[in-house]
Design a protein around this motif. Structure first.
Motif, short mmCIF file in Angstrom:
data_model
loop_
_atom_site.label_atom_id
_atom_site.label_comp_id
_atom_site.label_asym_id
_atom_site.label_seq_id
_atom_site.Cartn_x
_atom_site.Cartn_y
_atom_site.Cartn_z
N MET A 27 0.80 -1.19 -0.20
CA MET A 27 0.10 -0.05 -0.02
C MET A 27 0.83 1.29 0.07
O MET A 27 0.52 2.22 0.64
CB MET A 27 -0.86 -0.07 1.21
N LEU A 28 1.98 1.02 -0.69
CA LEU A 28 2.84 2.48 -0.75
C LEU A 28 2.92 2.99 -1.97
O LEU A 28 3.70 3.87 -2.37
CB LEU A 28 4.08 2.27 -0.13
N GLY A 29 1.79 2.72 -2.96
CA GLY A 29 1.91 3.37 -4.18
C GLY A 29 2.45 2.48 -5.20
O GLY A 29 2.81 1.26 -4.88
N GLY A 30 2.34 2.82 -6.44
CA GLY A 30 2.95 1.95 -7.62
C GLY A 30 2.50 2.79 -9.05
O GLY A 30 2.40 3.92 -8.95
N GLY A 31 2.26 1.83 -10.01
CA GLY A 31 1.97 2.49 -11.32
C GLY A 31 0.65 2.30 -11.57
O GLY A 31 -0.33 2.22 -10.65
N ARG A 50 0.73 4.67 4.96
CA ARG A 50 1.52 4.52 5.90
C ARG A 50 1.33 4.07 7.32
O ARG A 50 1.88 3.37 8.08
CB ARG A 50 2.80 5.42 6.13
N GLN A 51 0.31 4.71 7.55
CA GLN A 51 -0.47 4.76 9.01
C GLN A 51 -1.16 3.51 9.25
O GLN A 51 -1.55 3.10 10.29
CB GLN A 51 -1.21 5.75 9.38
N VAL A 52 -1.40 2.74 7.98
CA VAL A 52 -2.20 1.44 8.25
C VAL A 52 -1.33 0.50 8.72
O VAL A 52 -0.22 0.29 8.32
CB VAL A 52 -2.80 1.03 6.66
N THR A 69 -9.18 4.84 3.14
CA THR A 69 -8.50 6.13 3.78
C THR A 69 -9.35 7.39 3.28
O THR A 69 -10.13 7.25 2.33
CB THR A 69 -7.10 6.46 3.16
N PRO A 70 -9.12 8.57 3.67
CA PRO A 70 -9.54 9.88 3.05
C PRO A 70 -9.12 10.03 1.52
O PRO A 70 -8.00 9.26 1.30
CB PRO A 70 -9.16 10.91 3.89
#
Ligand code: APR
Length: 172
Positions: A27-31, A50-52, A69-70
């Motif tokens: 869950m830290l982003g990607g393409g 990151r907080q998850v 998330t929001p």
């Protein structure tokens, strides 16, 4: 199908209560759509991800599950991050895992009182799920959920590619 719309375009522009992200387990982003959603939502989205809490080393959201998330700078108020299966030929539980993505995302939206939701074609990009099979799973999952729900008002399925848009239109 009533309450379901098929659109072609960019999911990040939609004014809905929640957009679903086709994320990965960390869950830290990607393409793909993940990158587009992070880009449009701004850096606060990455911070929220990151907080998850991790449920296993490096894993914030196991395949088939979702986290909310929001939406930060998106027009959508929320993002539901779900992790579709990587296509490994179809005998590794891929259809059930993909169905879980839809079911869990819809249930989470309803649990938060959200009434409009937009999905990208989960697993249909980098994760390699064949489009017709994925569209059939999406249809079955939505049908089953909507049959038992009267609160969700609008479900949008967004195809980025014109050819995928045609597959979705043929399926629904
Ligand atoms: N709006 C709507 N759909 C989009 C957008 C967008 N802005 N950008 C891409 N897509 C489409 C892709 O064209 C594809 O049809 O979303 C579909 C899903 O493709 P991917 O984003 O590659 O997602 P997936 O196959 O589930 O793979 C997930 O890719 O980006 C990484 O972090 C992500 O590792 C994860 C993996």
């Amino acid at each position: 199908m009533q309450r379901v719309e098929i659109l072609q375009g960019d999911i990040t522009t939609l004014h809905v209560d929640v957009v679903v992200n086709a994320a990965n387990e960390w869950m830290l982003g990607g393409g793909g759509v993940d990158g587009a959603i992070h880009q449009a939502a701004g850096p606060r989205l990455l911070e929220a991800c990151r907080q998850v809490p991790e449920v296993a080393p490096g894993v914030r959201c196991p395949t088939g599950e979702c986290r909310i998330t929001p939406g930060f700078d998106l027009p959508a108020r929320h993002v539901i991050h779900t992790v579709g299966p990587v296509w490994r030929g179809g005998a590794s539980g891929e259809p059930d895992l993909l169905a879980s993505c839809y079911q869990n995302s819809l249930a989470t939206a309803r649990g938060h009182g959200l009434v409009s939701i937009a999905f990208p074609a989960i697993s249909c990009g980098v994760y390699g799920y064949p489009w017709r099979g994925a569209a059939a799973v999406a249809r079955q999952s939505l049908e089953a959920f909507l049959a038992g729900d009267s609160r969700l008002q609008r479900v949008v399925l967004v195809a980025f590619e014109e050819s995928l848009h045609r597959v979705l239109r043929d399926t629904f």
